[in-house]
Design an enzyme around this catalytic site. Structure first.
Site, PDB file in Angstrom:
ATOM      1  N   ILE A 258      20.503  25.518  37.106  1.00 15.74           N
ATOM      2  CA  ILE A 258      20.193  25.329  35.825  1.00 15.74           C
ATOM      3  C   ILE A 258      18.699  25.488  35.836  1.00 15.74           C
ATOM      4  CG2 ILE A 258      22.591  24.367  35.072  1.00 15.74           C
ATOM      5  CD1 ILE A 258      21.080  21.678  35.162  1.00 15.74           C
ATOM      6  N   ASP A 259      18.299  25.554  34.597  1.00 19.06           N
ATOM      7  CA  ASP A 259      16.919  25.821  34.393  1.00 19.06           C
ATOM      8  C   ASP A 259      16.032  24.296  34.620  1.00 19.06           C
ATOM      9  OD1 ASP A 259      16.821  28.495  33.840  1.00 19.06           O
ATOM     10  OD2 ASP A 259      16.795  28.096  31.776  1.00 19.06           O
ATOM     11  N   LYS A 260      14.820  24.485  34.832  1.00 25.69           N
ATOM     12  CA  LYS A 260      14.106  23.227  35.226  1.00 25.69           C
ATOM     13  C   LYS A 260      14.047  22.372  34.159  1.00 25.69           C
ATOM     14  CE  LYS A 260       8.796  22.111  35.730  1.00 25.69           C
ATOM     15  NZ  LYS A 260       7.745  22.541  35.705  1.00 25.69           N
ATOM     16  N   ASP A 261      13.952  22.794  32.882  1.00 21.48           N
ATOM     17  CA  ASP A 261      13.871  21.677  31.806  1.00 21.48           C
ATOM     18  C   ASP A 261      15.082  21.465  31.452  1.00 21.48           C
ATOM     19  OD1 ASP A 261      11.062  21.627  31.868  1.00 21.48           O
ATOM     20  OD2 ASP A 261      10.990  23.446  30.416  1.00 21.48           O
ATOM     21  N   THR A 262      16.313  21.849  31.969  1.00 15.79           N
ATOM     22  CA  THR A 262      17.789  21.524  31.510  1.00 15.79           C
ATOM     23  C   THR A 262      18.243  20.465  32.385  1.00 15.79           C
ATOM     24  OG1 THR A 262      18.084  23.740  30.870  1.00 15.79           O
ATOM     25  CG2 THR A 262      19.879  22.266  31.329  1.00 15.79           C
TER      26      THR A 262
END
Length: 254
Positions: free
Chosen positions: A160-164
């Site tokens: 999943i993405d860094k900011d998720t």
């Protein structure tokens, strides 16, 4: 380096040649069926995180070779061309080193573990994030278990993405990785996220479809493309949970 090592350097080495030594970072052989295409566009599609501007700069500096000859950015690649991207420094070490970084592991057995990843943590090393990632932390965790092998490596199934923030499954064996990957491929695993979005959806429930891939102008940004052109097909089902007038809380199922 010791004095004895200095004396072992052969007298015939040319200092100027040493300073101008170039290191191959990428090597690509063009497919037989490839049509004529500018080399800057070709490399942008083949090299992850490579922007067209950076490729053009490399070409102007003589760092892009085709069949061992430097070419300009407007060179059109032909079938079976051998393309090399060479730079004045050696390729970066891609080894994932263990780092003692706290992880929120909510489940673990002999076959897999489940990590609740915090927002702000990158899942695996990549452009501009070569360490300090969840994978570095997992390598440390794996190798500090009782009876662990010194080269034990976690096997990622998804990311999943860094900011998720959210749950990530990590396999411990190749068999577990294969079975989990098969579940993701056939969408037999349900993934649900909550997100804050700008504005309020016109419909309280709906489905968003499209192809998601890296932006053709800025490889650090993801974009949605019309079906069948670029990117990977994606389907997201959303449901409005709460309306805050200027932003909304939505639930998304993949």
């Amino acid at each position: 380096m010791s004095d004895s090592e200095l004396h072992e350097v052969p007298d015939f080495i040319d200092d100027e040649n040493v300073e101008n030594e170039l290191y191959e970072h990428h090597r690509l052989v063009v497919d037989k069926g490839q049509g004529l295409l500018r080399i800057d566009k070709f490399l942008m599609l083949r090299i992850e995180n490579a922007s067209r501007n950076k490729i053009q700069q490399a070409a102007k500096a003589g760092n892009i070779l085709v069949n061992n000859v430097a070419v300009k950015q407007n060179y059109r690649v032909k079938p079976l061309d051998v393309i090399s991207v060479v730079l004045a420094f050696p390729p970066r070490d891609t080894t994932v080193y263990p780092q003692d970084i706290p992880l929120n592991i909510i489940y673990e057995d002999a076959y897999l573990l489940v990590v609740n990843k915090n927002a702000g943590m990158v899942v695996h090393p990549g452009y501009a994030n070569f360490d300090g990632t969840m994978l570095n932390a997992l390598v440390w965790h794996f190798r500090h278990q009782p009876g662990a092998k010194p080269d034990a490596m976690p096997l990622l199934v998804h990311r999943i993405d860094k900011d998720t923030s959210g749950i990530i499954l990590v396999a411990k064996t190749e068999e577990a990785q294969s079975k989990l990957a098969n579940e993701f491929f056939h969408h037999t695993i349900q993934r649900t996220y909550q997100a804050i979005v700008w504005g309020v959806p016109r419909e309280s429930e709906g489905t968003v479809t499209g192809n998601v891939g890296r932006n053709l102008s800025n490889r650090l940004v993801m974009s949605v493309f019309p079906d069948g052109i670029h990117g990977k097909h994606a389907v997201t089902h959303y449901k409005l949970l709460r309306d805050f007038s200027y932003v909304s809380l939505v639930e998304c199922k993949l």
